[in-house]
Scaffold this motif. Structure first.
Motif, PDB file in Angstrom:
ATOM      1  N   PRO A  46      -4.183   7.543  -2.629  1.00  0.00           N
ATOM      2  CA  PRO A  46      -3.655   6.791  -3.772  1.00  0.00           C
ATOM      3  C   PRO A  46      -4.564   5.618  -4.107  1.00  0.00           C
ATOM      4  O   PRO A  46      -5.530   5.330  -3.399  1.00  0.00           O
ATOM      5  N   ASP A  47      -4.231   4.922  -5.182  1.00  0.00           N
ATOM      6  CA  ASP A  47      -5.048   3.780  -5.596  1.00  0.00           C
ATOM      7  C   ASP A  47      -5.010   2.653  -4.558  1.00  0.00           C
ATOM      8  O   ASP A  47      -6.006   1.955  -4.362  1.00  0.00           O
ATOM      9  N   HIS A  48      -3.864   2.490  -3.922  1.00  0.00           N
ATOM     10  CA  HIS A  48      -3.705   1.394  -2.967  1.00  0.00           C
ATOM     11  C   HIS A  48      -3.372   1.967  -1.587  1.00  0.00           C
ATOM     12  O   HIS A  48      -2.301   2.547  -1.399  1.00  0.00           O
TER      13      HIS A  48
ATOM     14  N   TYR B 198       0.828  -1.202   0.000  1.00  0.00           N
ATOM     15  CA  TYR B 198       0.000   0.000   0.000  1.00  0.00           C
ATOM     16  C   TYR B 198       0.864   1.255   0.000  1.00  0.00           C
ATOM     17  O   TYR B 198       1.890   1.330   0.672  1.00  0.00           O
TER      18      TYR B 198
END
Length: 286
Positions: free
Chosen positions: A114-116, A45
């Motif tokens: 963020p995306d993760h 992450y």
């Protein structure tokens, strides 16, 4: 030496100077991690977000996330938003474990991410939050924000009147409302709630391991045990007392509210919180 410097700065400098000093210390800490600690495995992450209300062991969790062992097994540098004058809804640098955000769930959803990423929120029996806040604000917390003003009021009042005053103060600040917002938020894979009582109780090692794994951080059992030993409440409390400071880690005992709440205080608490105790799954008053 760094810990002594931090304690001195907290107690003897104005807020503006304290912000600058804390920023310098944070940057120095992260520089040392980069230079001296090899990253053996990385979290999947880009950001980890630690969210809470006050008096839920936020400084303890922050200490865990700032330890070199966690960096070694995650590659995530600690990021304290306070020294950087973080302004909502500004985003955070990638590769950081952000600790701690005292925000409602609604406000947290508007922060760019963020995306993760992974998020965890630490909750606690709000009755114990009241008691812990009372003793911390009255005696041991760093004099910042409105604490000097509230401390003066509490020191002038008997215990019962002080607790009644603080229930109103916490309600006005949104503490109970923020707890409710996270407890009633829609379920999401990236977000998990943890209880203070579990993180500090008999199954602490299992619960902290679960929290770390939620954040993509896998610590070998021996290193996890060593981490928890370094930051045990008794050790952190003892170190402050040896240094001549009033301990910020007073008791941390679950259910301590029973030693301080009478009928009048409980009635005021119930009026301020409604069905919050039931909603959070804590036992009702005996």
């Amino acid at each position: 030496m760094v810990d002594r410097a931090v304690r001195f700065l907290k107690q003897h400098t104005p807020n503006s100077s304290r912000v600058v000093a804390r920023r310098v210390l944070c940057e120095a800490h992260n520089a040392r991690l980069r230079l001296t600690v090899p990253v053996e495995s990385r979290s999947g992450y880009q950001n980890v977000f630690h969210c809470a209300v006050r008096k839920t062991a936020s400084q303890w969790v922050k200490a865990l996330l700032s330890d070199p062992i966690v960096y070694r097994h995650s590659g995530l540098l600690p990021y304290d938003p306070r020294p950087y004058r973080w302004q909502h809804p500004q985003g955070f640098p990638p590769g950081r474990a952000v600790s701690c955000l005292f925000v409602s769930h609604k406000k947290f959803t508007t922060i760019p991410k963020p995306d993760h990423y992974r998020t965890f929120f630490v909750l606690r029996d709000p009755r114990d939050i009241v008691v812990s806040s009372y003793f911390s604000t009255r005696s041991s917390h760093t004099p910042m924000g409105d604490i000097p003003e509230v401390r003066k009021v509490l020191q002038e009042k008997p215990l019962k009147e002080g607790l009644l005053y603080l229930i109103g103060n916490l309600s006005q600040k949104g503490t109970f409302r923020n707890l409710r917002s996270w407890a009633t938020a829609p379920a999401a894979e990236a977000v998990r709630l943890f209880r203070y009582e579990d993180l500090t109780g008999e199954r602490q090692e299992d619960e902290v391991d679960l929290l770390m794994r939620h954040c993509g951080i896998e610590l070998p059992p021996a290193e996890l045990a060593g981490l928890l030993s370094r930051y045990s409440f008794s050790r952190m409390r003892g170190e402050r007392e040896i240094a001549g400071k009033v301990s910020h880690y007073r008791k941390g005992k679950s259910g301590d509210w029973r030693n301080h709440f009478d009928d009048d205080i409980y009635e005021a608490f119930a009026a301020a919180t409604g069905d919050l105790i039931e909603l959070l799954g804590y036992p009702a008053r005996d």
